[in-house]
Design a protein around this motif. Structure first.
Motif, mmCIF file in Angstrom:
data_model
loop_
_atom_site.group_PDB
_atom_site.id
_atom_site.type_symbol
_atom_site.label_atom_id
_atom_site.label_comp_id
_atom_site.label_asym_id
_atom_site.label_seq_id
_atom_site.Cartn_x
_atom_site.Cartn_y
_atom_site.Cartn_z
ATOM 1 N N SER A 109 0.827 -1.210 0.000
ATOM 2 C CA SER A 109 0.000 0.000 0.000
ATOM 3 C C SER A 109 0.860 1.258 0.000
ATOM 4 C CB SER A 109 -0.931 0.001 1.214
ATOM 5 O OG SER A 109 -0.189 -0.028 2.424
ATOM 6 N N GLN A 110 1.998 1.208 0.682
ATOM 7 C CA GLN A 110 2.904 2.356 0.686
ATOM 8 C C GLN A 110 3.524 2.561 -0.699
ATOM 9 O OE1 GLN A 110 5.350 0.982 3.984
ATOM 10 N NE2 GLN A 110 4.616 2.663 5.288
ATOM 11 N N LYS A 111 3.813 1.459 -1.377
ATOM 12 C CA LYS A 111 4.353 1.560 -2.737
ATOM 13 C C LYS A 111 3.324 2.179 -3.681
ATOM 14 C CE LYS A 111 7.650 -2.306 -2.638
ATOM 15 N NZ LYS A 111 8.005 -3.614 -3.247
ATOM 16 N N MET A 112 2.063 1.829 -3.493
ATOM 17 C CA MET A 112 1.006 2.401 -4.332
ATOM 18 C C MET A 112 0.946 3.911 -4.170
ATOM 19 S SD MET A 112 -2.113 -0.330 -3.894
ATOM 20 C CE MET A 112 -1.853 -2.079 -4.151
ATOM 21 N N ALA A 129 6.401 9.352 -7.167
ATOM 22 C CA ALA A 129 7.797 8.916 -7.117
ATOM 23 C C ALA A 129 8.666 9.648 -8.131
ATOM 24 C CB ALA A 129 7.873 7.409 -7.371
ATOM 25 N N GLY A 130 9.963 9.742 -7.805
ATOM 26 C CA GLY A 130 10.942 10.290 -8.731
ATOM 27 C C GLY A 130 11.323 9.263 -9.781
ATOM 28 N N LEU A 143 1.863 4.900 -13.978
ATOM 29 C CA LEU A 143 1.424 5.591 -15.191
ATOM 30 C C LEU A 143 0.588 6.827 -14.881
ATOM 31 C CD1 LEU A 143 0.472 2.571 -17.494
ATOM 32 C CD2 LEU A 143 2.586 3.897 -17.472
ATOM 33 N N ARG A 144 0.083 6.915 -13.665
ATOM 34 C CA ARG A 144 -0.701 8.087 -13.254
ATOM 35 C C ARG A 144 0.177 9.165 -12.630
ATOM 36 N NH1 ARG A 144 -4.889 5.085 -9.526
ATOM 37 N NH2 ARG A 144 -5.307 7.225 -8.834
ATOM 38 N N ASN A 145 1.470 8.901 -12.541
ATOM 39 C CA ASN A 145 2.410 9.867 -11.974
ATOM 40 C C ASN A 145 2.567 11.044 -12.941
ATOM 41 O OD1 ASN A 145 4.940 11.205 -11.298
ATOM 42 N ND2 ASN A 145 5.389 9.455 -9.981
ATOM 43 N N PRO A 146 2.277 12.267 -12.516
ATOM 44 C CA PRO A 146 2.318 13.418 -13.436
ATOM 45 C C PRO A 146 3.715 13.761 -13.938
ATOM 46 C CG PRO A 146 1.999 14.153 -11.168
ATOM 47 C CD PRO A 146 1.858 12.659 -11.154
#
Length: 236
Positions: A117-120, A126-127, A147-150
């Motif tokens: 859950s923390q990874k999610m 994330a960088g 893939l949702r990381n802006p």
């Protein structure tokens, strides 16, 4: 006579190497030749991800019309052995992009301490170094979150589209994206990726560059994709 063996990823080539090439031959599913006699000499070009990476002399073993072509190596295929050895070498970790603020080793150590859950949660912000590892995590649920990381870059998406370890859901999300799904490089990678859902691959096929489309039509990929590529070429 020149034949082309196309593989969507290094892993796909290594699987064929272990099962066929290392024991003296290779079956090119969907390939065809005209007028080739048994045991006639030929050149086998190996493409991975659309790029030619090796060439080896071979002999034509047999041709089954509509099914494929088999070749044999009468001597150890040195170029193909070398390619397999090179692909088995660990890939160097990519350099962290500007502003990532964390090195690859640090990212790996950090992720090892986190719960799923923390990874999610981390995947969404994330960088670059962390994204690299999360996209390759065995927990495939994480892939869609990355893939949702802006901050995700186009080059990262292009690399992800080639990963046959990426979840089919993530590959579908890439293909459905309004920008990524229009990018010809990404479309070619998705079409070649054996894990891309068939419906997505077929929908993206017309967006693949002509040279890539020709290679796919001559390759040893999924039969439905190969036939669809040939049909598109015939219509042009």
């Amino acid at each position: 006579m020149r034949l082309v063996a196309e593989f969507g990823s290094p892993e796909e080539y290594l699987a064929a190497y272990e099962e066929e090439i290392s024991v003296g031959g290779l079956f090119l599913k969907g390939a065809s030749v005209e007028g080739g006699a048994a045991m006639s000499e030929c050149t086998l070009a190996v493409l991975i991800g659309g790029e030619e990476v090796a060439e080896e002399n071979a002999k034509l073993a047999f041709v089954t019309p509509g099914i494929g072509v088999a070749v044999v190596f009468l001597a150890p295929p040195a170029a193909l052995d070398e390619l397999a050895a090179r692909l088995r070498e660990p890939e160097p970790e990519p350099e962290a992009g500007a502003g990532d603020g964390v090195q690859q080793n640090s990212a790996r150590q950090l992720l090892a301490q986190l719960s799923p859950s923390q990874k999610m949660s981390l995947a969404l912000k994330a960088g670059r170094a962390e994204r690299h590892h999360l996209l390759r995590d065995n927990n495939k649920v994480l892939h869609a979150y990355v893939l949702r990381n802006p901050h995700l870059g186009l080059d990262e998406v292009q690399a992800a589209a080639k990963l046959n370890s990426l979840s089919p859901e993530a590959l579908k999300a890439i293909g459905d994206h309004p920008e990524w799904g229009q990018n010809s490089v990404i479309c070619a990678a998705l079409v070649r990726n054996p894990k891309t859902p068939m419906a997505i691959a077929l929908r993206l096929l017309p967006r693949v560059p002509l040279n890539d489309l020709r290679a796919i039509a001559k390759g040893a990929g999924r039969q439905q994709i190969v036939l669809a590529a040939r049909k598109l070429l015939a219509a042009r």
